[in-house]
Design a protein around this motif. Structure first.
Motif, PDB file in Angstrom:
ATOM      1  N   ALA A   1       4.508   0.584   0.021  1.00 13.58           N
ATOM      2  CA  ALA A   1       5.158  -0.069   1.157  1.00 13.58           C
ATOM      3  C   ALA A   1       4.350  -1.286   1.586  1.00 13.58           C
ATOM      4  O   ALA A   1       3.117  -1.259   1.554  1.00 13.58           O
ATOM      5  CB  ALA A   1       5.296   0.906   2.327  1.00 13.58           C
ATOM      6  N   ALA A   2       5.039  -2.329   1.991  1.00 13.20           N
ATOM      7  CA  ALA A   2       4.349  -3.541   2.431  1.00 13.20           C
ATOM      8  C   ALA A   2       3.792  -3.350   3.838  1.00 13.20           C
ATOM      9  O   ALA A   2       4.419  -2.713   4.680  1.00 13.20           O
ATOM     10  CB  ALA A   2       5.318  -4.714   2.410  1.00 13.20           C
ATOM     11  N   PHE A   3       2.603  -3.875   4.064  1.00 12.77           N
ATOM     12  CA  PHE A   3       2.065  -3.912   5.425  1.00 12.77           C
ATOM     13  C   PHE A   3       1.510  -5.309   5.660  1.00 12.77           C
ATOM     14  O   PHE A   3       1.225  -6.044   4.718  1.00 12.77           O
ATOM     15  CB  PHE A   3       0.978  -2.846   5.638  1.00 12.77           C
ATOM     16  N   GLU A   4       1.385  -5.661   6.935  1.00 13.52           N
ATOM     17  CA  GLU A   4       0.957  -7.013   7.299  1.00 13.52           C
ATOM     18  C   GLU A   4      -0.448  -6.987   7.880  1.00 13.52           C
ATOM     19  O   GLU A   4      -0.844  -6.014   8.505  1.00 13.52           O
ATOM     20  CB  GLU A   4       1.894  -7.584   8.378  1.00 13.52           C
TER      21      GLU A   4
ATOM     22  N   THR B   1      -5.752  -5.636  10.301  1.00 13.60           N
ATOM     23  CA  THR B   1      -4.522  -5.047   9.756  1.00 13.60           C
ATOM     24  C   THR B   1      -3.887  -4.091  10.755  1.00 13.60           C
ATOM     25  O   THR B   1      -3.065  -3.256  10.396  1.00 13.60           O
ATOM     26  CB  THR B   1      -4.790  -4.293   8.432  1.00 13.60           C
TER      27      THR B   1
ATOM     28  N   GLN C   1       0.837  -1.180   0.000  1.00 13.75           N
ATOM     29  CA  GLN C   1       0.000   0.000   0.000  1.00 13.75           C
ATOM     30  C   GLN C   1       0.877   1.236   0.000  1.00 13.75           C
ATOM     31  O   GLN C   1       1.839   1.298   0.771  1.00 13.75           O
ATOM     32  CB  GLN C   1      -0.883  -0.029   1.252  1.00 13.75           C
TER      33      GLN C   1
END
Lengths: 183, 188
Positions: free
Chosen positions: B43-46, B79, B40
């Motif tokens: 940038a990666a988010f978990e 998230t 997103q």
């Protein structure tokens, strides 16, 4: 070293106006993006706002280093100590804000689990673990710092105009770009 | 007198095959996670799904004969940011009101370079798509099994993020699903 030069060095002026331009772009962008409904455009606007914010942080760091290497020219001798103190305080606050606002924004993004990627070039680490309550407090802090910035910027710009048009002492000209008058 | 050893080994083989028969294994909820990573704003988010169930019809000695089924409670998406979770439950994303469950069913499992590769069907919303899940299986000293799996899927193939969200500028299409489970044998 006797510094008789009344003008800021070219890099110092460049740093100042780049940061000024970026800040003046950030403010309307902030109000625009806050008002958008959740959409790709909103995410894109936030991404741009964060990218510019991190840029401001980086340029401010370079600027501060340059200021240490090449101190600013002296103020006109006829300025009283109170005026000098107000000026120094305003400048100090502006320097602080150019670091604090991006930093609090970065913290706020971290707390919301929205990692910051300046222009998509690389991803900054999250500074704090995701935490909804902390995020709200940081968002509020970012907003309050913005109000403080509006006030300080107004004072700063007002003072520059006061020096230029009322005192006519060359303080504004010392920072203007394209004024090669270095005598 | 050579009948006896042969008979014994035959019995032994019978016992072996009985032992090697598929058993039912299920994840220990406290030690198991189903997570995903998406991009997103570059940038990666978990994120996680906090509630899911799975059954493994599995012979630990030969995972290629296994059959894996899982059900995901789509409402349990987490998230670590409430506003984004709310958005993901909306019709433009998971549409949890109409499609409360996601389904995973394995079709065929084969040995891969490292570990195994499961051809499976994943159902999200009303779309069922084939996906490939790479996994490793390890028997722990306490007899339980550690299952670690990963699959990269296209969210758009499932209509997750439709309408304006088909734009992948700020929310990427590729989503990495990660499964980390501790399995224990459950009584039939």
């Amino acid at each position: 070293m006797a510094q008789t030069d009344r003008q800021y060095t070219a890099p110092a002026r460049l740093f100042h106006w780049v940061i000024a331009g970026l800040i003046l772009y950030q403010i309307p962008l902030a109000y625009y993006m806050i008002g958008l409904p959740l959409s790709p455009d909103k995410l894109g606007s936030y991404a741009l706002h964060k990218s510019i914010g991190i840029t401001i942080f980086a340029v401010s760091a370079a600027r501060l280093a340059w200021r240490w290497l090449r101190p600013p020219p002296p103020l006109p001798a006829n300025l009283g100590p109170a005026t000098r103190r107000v000026g120094a305080f305003t400048h100090g606050l502006l320097y602080c804000l150019t670091f604090a606002m991006p930093l609090v924004g970065w913290l706020s993004s971290s707390a919301a689990n929205f990692p910051v990627s300046p222009f998509g070039w690389f991803t900054l680490p999250n500074l704090v673990a995701p935490d909804g309550e902390l995020h709200e407090r940081l968002e509020l802090a970012h907003r309050l710092l913005a109000y403080m910035l509006f006030g300080t910027l107004s004072l700063h710009a007002g003072a520059a105009l006061y020096h230029h048009f009322i005192l006519r002492d060359g303080v504004l000209r010392a920072m203007l770009p394209f004024t090669g008058n270095r005598s | 007198m050579r009948v006896l050893p042969i008979g014994l080994s035959f019995l032994g083989a019978l016992a072996m095959s009985a032992q090697a028969q598929a058993e039912l294994w299920t994840p220990v909820a406290a030690d198991s996670t189903l997570s995903f990573s998406a991009e997103q704003q570059g940038a990666a988010f978990e994120g996680l799904f906090n509630k899911f169930t799975a059954t493994f019809d599995l012979d630990p000695a030969d995972p290629t004969t296994a059959r894996i089924e899982a059900t995901i409670d789509m409402d349990s998406v987490d998230t670590l940011y409430d506003e984004r979770d709310e958005a993901l439950r909306e019709p433009e994303w998971f549409d949890v009101e109409r499609f409360p469950e996601g389904r995973f069913v394995s079709e065929q499992i084969q040995k891969a370079e490292s570990g195994y590769l499961a051809d499976a069907f994943l159902t999200l919303r009303d779309a069922t798509q084939p996906i490939a899940l790479q996994f490793t299986l390890e028997t722990l000293p306490d007899g339980r099994l550690r299952f670690e799996g990963q699959s990269v899927v296209s969210r758009l193939a499932f209509g997750v993020g439709n309408g304006q969200w088909e734009n992948t500028d700020w929310v990427g299409d590729a989503v990495t699903i990660r499964v980390s489970l501790i399995l224990e044998q459950s009584l039939p």
